[in-house]
Every structure is written in C-alpha cells, then in structure tokens.
Design an enzyme around this catalytic site. Structure first.
Site, short mmCIF file in Angstrom:
data_model
loop_
_atom_site.label_atom_id
_atom_site.label_comp_id
_atom_site.label_asym_id
_atom_site.label_seq_id
_atom_site.Cartn_x
_atom_site.Cartn_y
_atom_site.Cartn_z
N GLU A 145 13.88 -6.38 5.30
CA GLU A 145 12.81 -5.41 5.51
C GLU A 145 12.34 -5.53 6.95
OE1 GLU A 145 9.73 -5.80 2.60
OE2 GLU A 145 11.02 -5.23 0.94
N HIS A 265 0.94 1.48 5.91
CA HIS A 265 2.38 1.45 5.65
C HIS A 265 3.01 2.68 6.29
CE1 HIS A 265 6.24 1.13 3.68
NE2 HIS A 265 5.89 -0.06 3.24
N ARG A 314 5.75 -3.40 10.88
CA ARG A 314 5.14 -2.18 10.37
C ARG A 314 4.19 -1.51 11.35
NH1 ARG A 314 3.88 -4.05 4.11
NH2 ARG A 314 6.04 -3.85 3.39
N HIS A 375 -2.57 0.56 3.45
CA HIS A 375 -1.71 -0.19 2.53
C HIS A 375 -2.19 -1.61 2.25
CE1 HIS A 375 1.90 -1.48 0.50
NE2 HIS A 375 2.20 -2.36 1.44
N ARG A 410 0.67 -7.95 8.92
CA ARG A 410 1.45 -8.71 7.93
C ARG A 410 2.95 -8.39 8.03
NH1 ARG A 410 3.40 -7.57 2.78
NH2 ARG A 410 2.25 -5.62 2.58
#
Length: 624
Positions: A145, A265, A314, A375, A410
C-alpha cells in the site's frame, strides 16, 4: 507515572464527573456496575485489551456505542502491516513509517510498533483471525500500500480484513464470557477524591436491565472509541464516530495532541457534490495491486510528483489529487483498474466491487470516480508507551489515542497494528498492577459511603450490579455522579452546522483566513446556546444527539485552534498560506487541554519526541 488505580479511603468523597463547568448535562445514574477495568469501544484495540485483562483474572466490562461487532475495525478494508514477509525487517517498516510521519513520529513509539507487531499479529491469528494465504504453501499473502517499499500488508477476505479481525475478537470475547454493555454512549469520566480514575458515566439506548444513564465503576478506564470523522460532512467513518473519547478525555483534564493532523483518504468513491455522511472507501490496496490515478483525459498525474507515484504516502496523494482537481476545475479524479479483469476484482476486492456497482459504477469496465474525504485522526489523547494518559488510571488506545506512532500522517495499514500492539501493552500495565496488589478494587471505598445521588434503596440486579442510590452519605448535589448545571448542550441540528463549518474551513485545504472564519463560527454556535441558557435557563434536552453534537463541537474547536497555531504545511495538515514545511520552528507537537472555564490551553513540545505524560503548565489560548 503512578499505577492506574488505588484504593480510596472509606471516607473518600463521591466519585465526581468531569470538571463541573465542562461536564455534559445528564441525569444522575440510575444504576451502576462494578469492575476492575472498563473498556470503552469494541474495535481491535478495545477487544484486545478486554481479552488480555480477562485472561489475567481481571473483571472487565466492555461498553460499546452500537453492537459489539459494530466497532470501527470492521470497516478497515486494506489490511494490517507487519514485517512478516521474506526479506522484510522491522527496521524497514520503521523507515517507511518515519518517512510517512513527516518528521513528527516519536521514534521510540514507532520502534515499539514495528518490533512487537509481527508477534502481535501471530497472537491475533492464534485468537482465530484467518488471513488470506497461499493455497499451496499456507503462507500469508502480503500486498503493498501507499508509503510501503515492501509487500507487508496481510489481508483477509480480499478486502474485508477489518471484518474478519472483528469477527475473531468478538467470538473470543463472547466465549470468554466478558461482560458487555451494547448501544451505550459514554458520557464522562468519574474520579475519586484524589483525582484518580473511578469509572465512567454512560447512557444506554433502549430498554432492559440496563437502560438510561448509569455508571461503570472501575479503577482503570480504557478509551478505545475510534475516530472523529463525523466532524466533516463527508467521511469514511461510520455515523458513531463523533469524537466521544477525545471529548471525554478533554473534560476530564487529559492532554490531547496532533489533532490538526486529520488524514483525508485520497480515494473515496465520489457520489456527487451534495453527498454527506459515510462514503465508500476504495482501499489503498487497489493501488497497491497496480491501479492508476488518472484525470478525465487518462493522464497519470502522480508520475513525477513522488518516486512511488500512486503509492506515495496518503498526504502526498491527496494533495496531488486536489491540485489536479483545481487545475482542471474538476470535482473528482479517477482510479483506473480496468486491467485487473473481472476475476481479480471478484477475488481480491469483492467488497469494493459490490459498493461501486451499488452506486452504478462497474470498475471492471470503467474508471472509478474518486476524491479525498476525512478518514483517520493521526492525533488524539496523548499517551506514553503503555497507553497511560495524563489522568491517572485513564488509558487510550487505537484511533482515539496519540501514541506518537503516526506523526503528521499515518502510514497505510499501521492503524490496526497500533491498536493491537498498544492494547497488549495497556493490558500488561493494568494486570501487573493487579498482580502486585497496587490496583486494588476501587469499588470497596465507593461502597463505604460514596454512591451516586438519587432515590431510596439499593437492590441487587446481578453480580456486581446495583441500581438506585445507596450508602448513608448519598447526596443530591451536582458534585455526585450526575452532571452539574454548567455548559449548555447543543441542539442536534448543530451537528450539521459544525460539519459544514469544518468541511469549508478546516478540510483538506486550509488557510489562516478559512481557519479564523471556522473558529469564529464555532464560537457563535456555542455562544448562542450559552446566551439562551443565561436568558431563559434553557438548553437542549440531554440525549444521544445533543451529547454527540456537543462532543463534535469541542473536538472541532481543538482541531481548529491547533491548525491555526501550526503555521506550516506538514503531512496531512495543508496550509495554503504557509505552503512550506518549517522544521526549525514546527518540528514539534501541540498539546491541548481544556480549562474549567472552557478555554483551551495550547503549548508546544521542545521536539518531535513526547515528554513524559505529566500534566504541564500550559500557555493559555482563549476559546475560539
């Protein structure tokens, strides 16, 4: 820091709710439960704490806002990150986490996460969680990811990892016979006369043996309440994510940190400009398997913006999407995974496929319209490496906590791991205290004469449970378990006004002007309610919707105050008027506490490392 609980003397005053000026208005509790530990929340963090404490012999009560299996964990699609694959190491996982955190991760916390993570995942598997595995070798299948340089994301059911983890933990909790209170909104923390944690007040929605406002008395309280995404109009968070844990902690005098770092997100299914509430997430794992971000002309605009392109952290991807939307005057971009083919979509991402098709989009044959949405809260209630907050006996774990792991942004799929690892550490801290005799049963002192205010006689409802007042010294005063006549409650409609204010003033794109406007409008929401209370003696009726609106308002105030103070762009905090990262001035954390008069005290740390969690003297910042 001292142990989480301690025995009050028989003459100790009744446990009190939060500071009188800030506590939520609520009726006095009509029933009470006694426990050693009360866990608030039923996601991976809360249920792991409950299982570990119960296994050590502690009396545990789990309080959850919906059903036991409705925690935020079940919404997690992508997976759980850990150095489980061949050639991967905790050191590499640490490096990726530090890079994603944009200079604000506490390295001690990250090292704890990545070194203890693999074994914690193995213990989760032993509890019953089933991850996707190779049919021939039985080895766990791993994917990539955003921000990860290696395949280290374990997943289940293709894109239903959270649901599988939740299933396994809920089954284990039920098999262990752990006491649970479902459909219950936690209200405020109770403290003994020495200022130590003595339990919580809560409201159970519905009728039954436990309904209405009650109390769970325990010397250790673990907040695992999840996120606060509902402060924005569009979010991936469920409707119950109203920041209740952060708000409770603030009213109790705890310190919160890094609340300005809300992760948006990058790839949330775009349902139109008027869409509100919980929006379907298109997992980062889709990009991890090779999907491309493109504009309406099919151009892959993330190329050249970062070495990992679509798999950048992100915050970088979200900013890239927003920039392209502004350049093109578009409301969304596209995620193109048509090259996956039907078989891969159905096998690897069945949940996302079904969600898209429900909304009239077929990812097999067309690109998916996506845009960023709120998110994850990278900040929260500040803790040490054993989950202890600045209030003795109060712990926090999971998204509600700020351990220092995430810094300013994060890393994908670190959230489930953080909940798991730090839950085990919290349970160890609590049970060590019980084993050493340090954390003795706080209810013995309470039963000697400090019960909730109210009516006549005590009657037994079951093991460890009582309803009605008891004890010769029970009094009908604001200082007992009922909330005092202090701050007003906000009307339920305020929720939508708060969401609108935050979306337009403190969303993905922020500036001093937008934040100051948001602060002023939030101020007016409170002041209008306070003026009515002073003028007419009236406030909104206590109830779930008004308590939630009041919690959202408090959390929104803190976020805006911190975002205004942080005059730079870092991680998922994007200031258009301060577009550069400023390590010389801002490589540090903002710590916020709530004063009894409702003002916010804001101060900064000396570096990216957190100081020990002792209550600091703070610089005063008036309520925005």
């Amino acid at each position: 820091m001292s142990r989480p609980t301690g025995r009050p003397s028989a003459a100790a005053p009744a446990p009190r709710a939060a500071t009188p000026a800030t506590a939520l208005r609520a009726p006095a509790p009509g029933w009470a439960i006694e426990a050693d530990v009360v866990v608030v929340g039923s996601g991976v963090a809360g249920l792991t704490v409950a299982l570990r404490c119960a296994a050590a012999g502690a009396r545990v009560t789990v309080v959850t806002k919906a059903r036991l299996d409705d925690g935020s964990t079940r919404w997690a699609q992508g997976g759980i990150a850990a150095a489980l694959g061949e050639g991967d190491t905790p050191e590499q996982h640490l490096d990726d986490t530090l890079v994603a955190g944009a200079g604000l991760c506490d390295e001690r916390a990250v090292r704890t996460l990545v070194t203890e993570g693999p074994d914690a995942v193995r213990r989760l598997i032993a509890t019953g969680a089933r991850f996707d595995a190779d049919d021939d070798t039985g080895e766990i299948l791993l994917t990539r990811e955003g921000g990860h340089h290696r395949r280290r994301i374990a997943h289940a059911g293709g894109d239903a990892t959270g649901a599988e983890i939740s299933r396994a933990l809920v089954e284990a909790v039920r098999a262990a016979g752990i006491d649970t209170v479902e459909n219950a909104l936690v209200l405020d923390l109770l403290k003994d006369g020495a200022g130590r944690t003595a339990g919580v007040t809560l409201h159970v929605m519905g009728e039954g043996r436990r309904d209405g406002v009650g109390a769970v008395r325990a010397g250790a309280v673990v907040l695992a309440t999840g996120g606060m995404g509902q402060i924005f109009s569009a979010t991936t968070n469920p409707a119950v994510s109203t920041g209740d844990g952060v708000a409770l902690a603030l009213r109790a005098g705890a310190e919160v940190s890094d609340l300005e770092f809300v992760q948006f997100h990058p790839t949330v299914l775009w349902l139109g400009p008027e869409a509100e509430g919980q929006q379907p997430l298109v997992s980062e794992a889709v990009r991890g398997e090779g999907a491309h971000l493109v504009d309406a002309d099919g151009v892959r605009f993330m190329r050249g913006q970062h070495e990992l392109a679509e798999l950048a952290p992100r915050d970088i991807v979200a900013k890239g999407i927003m920039r392209r939307m502004r350049e093109r005057g578009a409301e969304h971009m596209y995620l193109d995974a048509r090259h996956f083919g039907a078989e891969m979509w159905e096998r690897r991402f069945p949940t996302i496929l079904a969600a898209c098709r429900t909304h009239g989009i077929d990812p097999v044959t067309e690109p998916i319209p996506v845009a960023p949405a709120a998110h994850y809260a990278s900040g929260g209630v500040r803790t040490d490496l054993r989950g202890r907050t600045t209030v003795p006996g109060l712990y926090a774990c999971g998204e509600v906590a700020c351990t220092g792991v995430h810094g300013a942004n994060r890393l994908a799929s670190n959230s489930l791991l953080e909940g798991l690892v730090f839950a085990e550490r919290i349970a160890e801290d609590i049970t060590e205290g019980i084993a050493e005799g340090v954390t003795e049963d706080i209810t013995e002192g309470i039963a000697a004469g400090a019960e909730p205010a109210g009516a006549a006689a005590e009657r037994t409802e079951g093991p460890g449970e009582r309803t009605g007042p008891s004890g010769p010294d029970a009094t009908d005063t604001p200082d007992a378990l009922g909330a005092p006549a202090g701050a007003p409650l906000l009307a339920s409609e305020a929720r939508y006004e708060i969401q609108h204010i935050m979306t337009h003033g403190a969303g993905v794109l922020r500036s001093a002007e937008s934040l100051a406007r948001a602060a002023d409008r939030l101020d007016r929401v409170h002041d209008d309610a306070a003026a009515q209370l002073r003028r007419d003696g009236k406030t909104a009726e206590p109830g779930v919707e008004t308590w939630e609106a009041t919690n959202l308002h408090l959390v929104a105030r803190v976020l805006v105050a911190a975002a205004l103070r942080r005059e730079e762009t870092r991680g998922c905090h994007w200031r258009e008027d301060r577009p550069e990262r400023d390590d010389a001035v801002w490589r540090r954390h903002l710590l916020v506490t709530l004063r009894p008069d409702g003002a916010l005290d804001v101060r900064s740390t000396d570096s990216e490392a957190f100081p020990p969690p002792t209550t600091p003297r703070a610089e005063t910042e008036s309520r925005p």
